[in-house]
Design an enzyme around this catalytic site. Structure first.
Site, short mmCIF file in Angstrom:
data_model
loop_
_atom_site.label_atom_id
_atom_site.label_comp_id
_atom_site.label_asym_id
_atom_site.label_seq_id
_atom_site.Cartn_x
_atom_site.Cartn_y
_atom_site.Cartn_z
N ASP A 142 35.29 -36.64 5.76
CA ASP A 142 35.72 -35.80 4.63
C ASP A 142 36.95 -36.42 3.96
OD1 ASP A 142 37.91 -35.13 6.16
OD2 ASP A 142 37.36 -33.03 6.40
N ASN A 180 42.58 -30.60 -5.56
CA ASN A 180 42.04 -29.50 -6.38
C ASN A 180 43.17 -28.66 -6.97
OD1 ASN A 180 39.24 -29.77 -6.45
ND2 ASN A 180 38.97 -28.81 -4.45
N ASP A 193 35.49 -32.13 -8.49
CA ASP A 193 34.03 -32.33 -8.51
C ASP A 193 33.68 -33.76 -8.90
OD1 ASP A 193 33.66 -29.71 -7.81
OD2 ASP A 193 33.08 -29.02 -9.81
N GLU A 209 34.19 -30.71 0.92
CA GLU A 209 34.48 -32.14 0.74
C GLU A 209 33.99 -32.98 1.91
OE1 GLU A 209 38.19 -30.46 2.81
OE2 GLU A 209 36.57 -29.78 1.48
#
Length: 444
Positions: A321, A329, A338, A364
């Site tokens: 991840d 974010n 995204d 993620e």
């Protein structure tokens, strides 16, 4: 006397039925009587149903074939009119034309649908001829009939086949040796072949190579045993394209049971297959990154485990991840987040083989299945991927990933492998991130 009221040979007691009787009575010579008897027997035994009526249509004579066809006896017919066998299905205009023709002294020919004594309908082709006396007056009508029920049935079938043949369904007709005799326009539209390019050829011309011999053996076993087969088949068109069809094949037999034709009717299902493929893709893919989703990944691992249990071949699993993704974010917004996820998925997929599988595990987090890859090879791959990500700019940002790696061990199931890989990923995070940790055993 026979059952027909006839002697088996001419003699003084022989009395033919009307209207032969007057001729018989006036015969002066034995030779004439002999020839007349032969004529009468010929009519009586004729394979064509024959009836003689007076000028009003009342029946004076019918032969044995007429009785066989209609099912009535002579006693039931003599003195009656042919209305007894009319079905009510023939238009009145036909009868009006018939009587108008006969009363003008001309021969009438036509087809009538009549009814037997049993109620069964049948078709007959009929020729009615006026009979004149020495003065030219019409004194009788002679009707000769042929049962054409089977011919009409075949004509109806041909009409149905013709209407089907010219519909949107592609149709191909062959002889018993599978030589193509006829194709329709829909056939040309689908295959690209015109009639003159395929007539005389066999359907082997369209083989795609997708199916093995066993497939065709099962297909023709079904056709020859049951007379019919239908199913999905892949063919090759004139331009070399391979495409899917839904096809039915029917064996057409004659009255003796011999195959006379094979009829194949088919339509392209390429659009349907594309739709099915798209639906399957949507069901197994992550809508954001285009990678496989978790459901598809779980199914792939279970299949890999079953394969390894039987073959002994190994495989490896990676979980990774993005480090500090929440901060990305929060700082740059979810649109940027995204975009990074999509770019990362693309970057990770670049180094995979066709047999490997990448999935978005959630948020993620991603997973990679490396088939036929031992732990050492998986660790090398993971380190290379970690370095590539760290050296790539994502939306102008530098990001890093942490990875957990494990391999299949005898007795593993999906959950046990995930637990090890997830534990290795947790240790990579706890060890400072931007690193890969290998789980070497069940109790790491």
């Amino acid at each position: 006397m026979t059952s027909n009221g006839l002697d088996t040979a001419p003699g003084n007691d022989f009395r033919p039925p009307r209207p032969f009787r007057d001729i018989w009575a006036n015969a002066d010579f034995d030779t004439l009587r002999e020839k007349f008897y032969q004529l009468y027997i010929a009519v009586e035994q004729s394979p064509a149903a024959t009836a003689i009526t007076d000028t009003e249509g009342r029946i004076e004579y019918v032969n044995q074939r007429f009785l066989d066809v209609t099912g009535f006896s002579r006693e039931e017919l003599l003195g009656k009119t042919p209305a007894m066998i009319q079905s009510g299905m023939t238009p009145e205009s036909v009868y009006r034309d018939m009587w108008q023709t006969l009363r003008s002294g001309r021969v009438w020919k036509g087809e009538l649908q009549n009814r037997k004594k049993t109620g069964e309908l049948y078709w007959e082709s009929e020729t009615i001829t006026p009979v004149r006396d020495d003065h030219g007056q019409v004194v009788n009508f002679v009707a000769v009939k042929e049962d054409i029920t089977e011919r009409k049935r075949q004509e109806d079938e041909l009409k149905v086949m013709a209407s089907v043949f010219e519909t949107g369904q592609a149709t191909l007709i062959t002889d018993p040796d599978m030589r193509i005799e006829k194709v329709n326009q829909a056939f040309t539209d689908i295959t690209g072949y015109h009639a003159d390019e395929v007539i005389g050829q066999t359907p082997r011309l369209f083989k795609s190579g997708v199916h093995d011999r066993a497939f065709y053996a099962r297909l023709w076993d079904a056709v020859l045993e049951t007379g019919h087969w239908q199913g999905e088949i892949w063919n090759r068109n004139k331009y070399g394209d391979i495409y899917p069809l839904w096809q039915s094949i029917t064996a057409v037999r004659d009255t003796a049971g011999e195959i006379r034709h094979f009829i194949a009717v088919f339509h392209s299902i390429a659009e349907r297959k594309q739709m099915e493929s798209e639906l399957e893709r949507q069901a197994t893919r992550d809508h954001l990154t285009g990678t496989h989703n978790r459901r598809a990944f779980d199914q792939a691992i279970r299949q890999a485990i079953r394969h390894s249990e039987h073959s002994g071949d190994g495989f490896s699993l990676l979980l990774f991840d993005i480090d500090h993704f929440k901060a990305v974010n929060d700082t740059y917004g979810h649109d940027t987040g995204d975009a990074i996820l999509k770019r990362l998925a693309s970057r990770a997929g670049e180094g995979l083989r066709s047999t490997d599988l990448l999935a978005r595990w959630g948020g993620e987090e991603f997973a990679i299945l490396l088939l036929d890859t031992p732990l050492k090879g998986a660790a090398t791959f993971a380190e290379r991927l970690r370095d590539q990500v760290a050296s790539t700019r994502f939306e102008g940002l530098t990001i890093t990933i942490s990875l957990g790696i494990t391999e299949y061990l005898p007795g593993d199931d999906l959950d046990s492998m995930l637990v090890r890989a997830d534990d290795a990923l947790y240790r990579a995070k706890r060890g400072g991130r931007n690193t890969a940790v290998v789980a070497t055993g069940q109790h790491d």
